[in-house]
Design a protein around this motif. Sequence first.
Motif, mmCIF file in Angstrom:
data_model
loop_
_atom_site.group_PDB
_atom_site.id
_atom_site.type_symbol
_atom_site.label_atom_id
_atom_site.label_comp_id
_atom_site.label_asym_id
_atom_site.label_seq_id
_atom_site.Cartn_x
_atom_site.Cartn_y
_atom_site.Cartn_z
ATOM 1 N N MET A 112 -3.139 19.728 -43.227
ATOM 2 C CA MET A 112 -3.292 19.964 -41.794
ATOM 3 C C MET A 112 -3.044 18.682 -41.005
ATOM 4 N N ARG A 113 -3.522 17.533 -41.567
ATOM 5 C CA ARG A 113 -3.310 16.261 -40.874
ATOM 6 C C ARG A 113 -1.824 15.934 -40.795
ATOM 7 N N ARG A 114 -1.097 16.187 -41.919
ATOM 8 C CA ARG A 114 0.336 15.923 -41.904
ATOM 9 C C ARG A 114 1.036 16.805 -40.897
ATOM 10 N N GLY A 115 0.616 18.065 -40.810
ATOM 11 C CA GLY A 115 1.222 18.964 -39.835
ATOM 12 C C GLY A 115 0.916 18.528 -38.421
ATOM 13 N N ASP A 116 -0.314 18.024 -38.206
ATOM 14 C CA ASP A 116 -0.699 17.550 -36.883
ATOM 15 C C ASP A 116 0.144 16.343 -36.478
ATOM 16 N N GLU A 117 0.371 15.414 -37.440
ATOM 17 C CA GLU A 117 1.186 14.249 -37.147
ATOM 18 C C GLU A 117 2.627 14.646 -36.861
ATOM 19 N N ALA A 118 3.133 15.641 -37.602
ATOM 20 C CA ALA A 118 4.510 16.079 -37.397
ATOM 21 C C ALA A 118 4.688 16.706 -36.029
ATOM 22 N N ALA A 119 3.630 17.334 -35.507
ATOM 23 C CA ALA A 119 3.729 18.000 -34.207
ATOM 24 C C ALA A 119 3.570 17.020 -33.057
ATOM 25 N N ALA A 120 3.077 15.817 -33.305
ATOM 26 C CA ALA A 120 2.870 14.830 -32.235
ATOM 27 C C ALA A 120 4.211 14.428 -31.625
ATOM 28 N N ARG A 121 4.194 14.284 -30.293
ATOM 29 C CA ARG A 121 5.433 13.916 -29.597
ATOM 30 C C ARG A 121 5.173 12.696 -28.726
ATOM 31 N N LEU A 122 6.178 11.818 -28.673
ATOM 32 C CA LEU A 122 6.108 10.624 -27.842
ATOM 33 C C LEU A 122 6.797 10.925 -26.509
ATOM 34 N N ILE A 123 6.086 10.730 -25.393
ATOM 35 C CA ILE A 123 6.632 10.986 -24.061
ATOM 36 C C ILE A 123 7.140 9.661 -23.489
ATOM 37 N N VAL A 124 8.414 9.664 -23.091
ATOM 38 C CA VAL A 124 9.021 8.449 -22.528
ATOM 39 C C VAL A 124 9.693 8.795 -21.209
ATOM 40 N N HIS A 125 9.926 7.782 -20.378
ATOM 41 C CA HIS A 125 10.611 7.941 -19.096
ATOM 42 C C HIS A 125 11.955 7.227 -19.149
ATOM 43 N N ALA A 126 12.980 7.863 -18.597
ATOM 44 C CA ALA A 126 14.297 7.241 -18.434
ATOM 45 C C ALA A 126 14.846 7.714 -17.098
ATOM 46 N N GLY A 127 14.972 6.794 -16.142
ATOM 47 C CA GLY A 127 15.381 7.199 -14.809
ATOM 48 C C GLY A 127 14.318 8.090 -14.198
ATOM 49 N N ALA A 128 14.764 9.221 -13.661
ATOM 50 C CA ALA A 128 13.830 10.159 -13.032
ATOM 51 C C ALA A 128 13.357 11.238 -14.002
ATOM 52 N N ARG A 129 13.697 11.106 -15.281
ATOM 53 C CA ARG A 129 13.393 12.168 -16.235
ATOM 54 C C ARG A 129 12.359 11.718 -17.271
ATOM 55 N N ARG A 130 11.654 12.744 -17.814
ATOM 56 C CA ARG A 130 10.693 12.538 -18.890
ATOM 57 C C ARG A 130 11.217 13.244 -20.128
ATOM 58 N N PHE A 131 11.164 12.527 -21.255
ATOM 59 C CA PHE A 131 11.647 13.089 -22.511
ATOM 60 C C PHE A 131 10.538 13.036 -23.543
ATOM 61 N N ALA A 132 10.621 13.978 -24.483
ATOM 62 C CA ALA A 132 9.692 14.017 -25.607
ATOM 63 C C ALA A 132 10.495 13.971 -26.896
ATOM 64 N N LEU A 133 10.063 13.132 -27.811
ATOM 65 C CA LEU A 133 10.728 13.078 -29.113
ATOM 66 C C LEU A 133 9.669 13.032 -30.195
ATOM 67 N N PRO A 134 9.985 13.516 -31.397
ATOM 68 C CA PRO A 134 8.975 13.560 -32.461
ATOM 69 C C PRO A 134 8.444 12.173 -32.781
ATOM 70 N N ALA A 135 7.133 12.022 -32.736
ATOM 71 C CA ALA A 135 6.530 10.722 -33.043
ATOM 72 C C ALA A 135 6.798 10.310 -34.483
ATOM 73 N N SER A 136 7.029 11.269 -35.355
ATOM 74 C CA SER A 136 7.293 10.951 -36.764
ATOM 75 C C SER A 136 8.621 10.235 -36.951
ATOM 76 N N GLN A 137 9.528 10.330 -35.960
ATOM 77 C CA GLN A 137 10.828 9.668 -36.057
ATOM 78 C C GLN A 137 10.822 8.271 -35.447
ATOM 79 N N VAL A 138 9.676 7.855 -34.920
ATOM 80 C CA VAL A 138 9.583 6.550 -34.261
ATOM 81 C C VAL A 138 9.022 5.518 -35.230
ATOM 82 N N ARG A 139 9.757 4.410 -35.404
ATOM 83 C CA ARG A 139 9.298 3.348 -36.300
ATOM 84 C C ARG A 139 8.412 2.342 -35.573
ATOM 85 N N GLU A 140 8.848 1.906 -34.378
ATOM 86 C CA GLU A 140 8.051 0.953 -33.610
ATOM 87 C C GLU A 140 8.536 0.917 -32.166
#
Length: 456
Positions: A5-33
């Motif tokens: 369940m913890r692994r599934g919870d981590e996989a579902a986590a998303r990182l919210i970032v801003h670029a210009g006037a837009r907000r994007f979400a990408l899988p936190a599991s794909q982020v190294r640093e």
Amino acid sequence: MTAAMRRGDEAAARLIVHAGARRFALPASQVRELVRLPRLTKVPLASAGLLGLAQVRGETLAVLSPLVHDGASHHPRQLVVLDGAERIALAVDMVERVTHDDDSATTLDIDELVRTVSPPRPAARRILGSGARTTASAARDERLPLLRFTISDQLFALPLDEIVEVLNVPQVAPLPGADDAVFGLIAWRETSLGVLSAASLLGLHRAAVTAQSRVIVVALGSHRFGLLVDRSDGLLRASSDRIDPIPPTLTRSDAEARIRAICRPENGGPLVSILGADHILAEAQTRRLLVTAQQSHDATATADASNNRRFIIAWIGEHRFGLPIEAIEKIAPRPTLVTSIPRTPAWLTGMAAVSGEPLILIDQVLRLTDTPATGKAHMIVTQIGRQRIGFLVDEARNLIIAPAGALSPAPVPETLAGGIYGDALHFDDDAALVIIDPVALMSSAEHALIESLGNA
């Protein structure tokens, strides 16, 4: 909560970032640093989505913009380094938070973004050390490569294998009470380097330091010292029959005795006095000046010199590149008399007589940046097939040396500009230095055009 369940919870986590006037979400599991945006090295002819290359912890990354589909510009301040085999990072304005339930942000499809920009490939084509040597390059290697420079309006040269690097004049710490020939100390490669005035050593007028002045780092046995010159004039290759020894009757004074030989350039230009690291300093002065200037033994430079590679630093517009020495015949000023060729592309400047032979001139600044080269442009002479080509660049004076192990394939698409970008080198100011092959700058169609002009 179970481990699954913890692994599934981590996989579902998303990182919210801003670029210009837009907000994007990408899988936190794909982020190294997450890091602050470092200095970017721009890549000419790249798509709008490839902002450039960046150095992060000694690794060269391709920096992409999440706004590639929008065509909008933004002012990124942070870098999201992605995990995976491909060396990719996203430039964003701000990192907001990690969440599981924010549906208002646009999901960023990283794979689609990479495909749009044309993905970097880990097995990028390496230019250095690849391919068979041509007859022309073998012939060039038989000639002595020299670095030509000016001291008090006189031309001198040093063999390239006695030079470690050529630098702009950095901040200098004077040494009170030192010999007049000691210019001072500079910080160089984690140590202090003594700099000597070439003019003082040769008994010439010591000119003021200008923007064109250079420090040539010279190897003398296990020691390294800097030699201050008025200007670096680029690379010169001289055949043995163009190099004459100094007549004994002309070696009476200390200054004249420091000249090893005289080079008669093939184009009939002024004679060039060839110096040598063991000739620059008189024997009585060598130990005293080296001690006064606090020379340090550079073990890394002598550990495996056979694996070191030398590059000329060239500027094309705002872009800085490294050009392998072995690919260059010589570097010279732009010819003054150029014959234009009708019905050819604007970047094909024309033809000129250099060293008694016709040379096709190509304005690489105009070709890569849409801005013509300035009147102070340098010419890099190389060979493409049977034709000698002169590439016009804005600047080509400085030289660096680097171990082959410091090079890694540049994370740019192989298809970009016909694969002219080979390796990336970690350079002095945390920016990547892209290594290119001058011959690879020409597309197959342009090769055919050059060949047809040569035949005509």
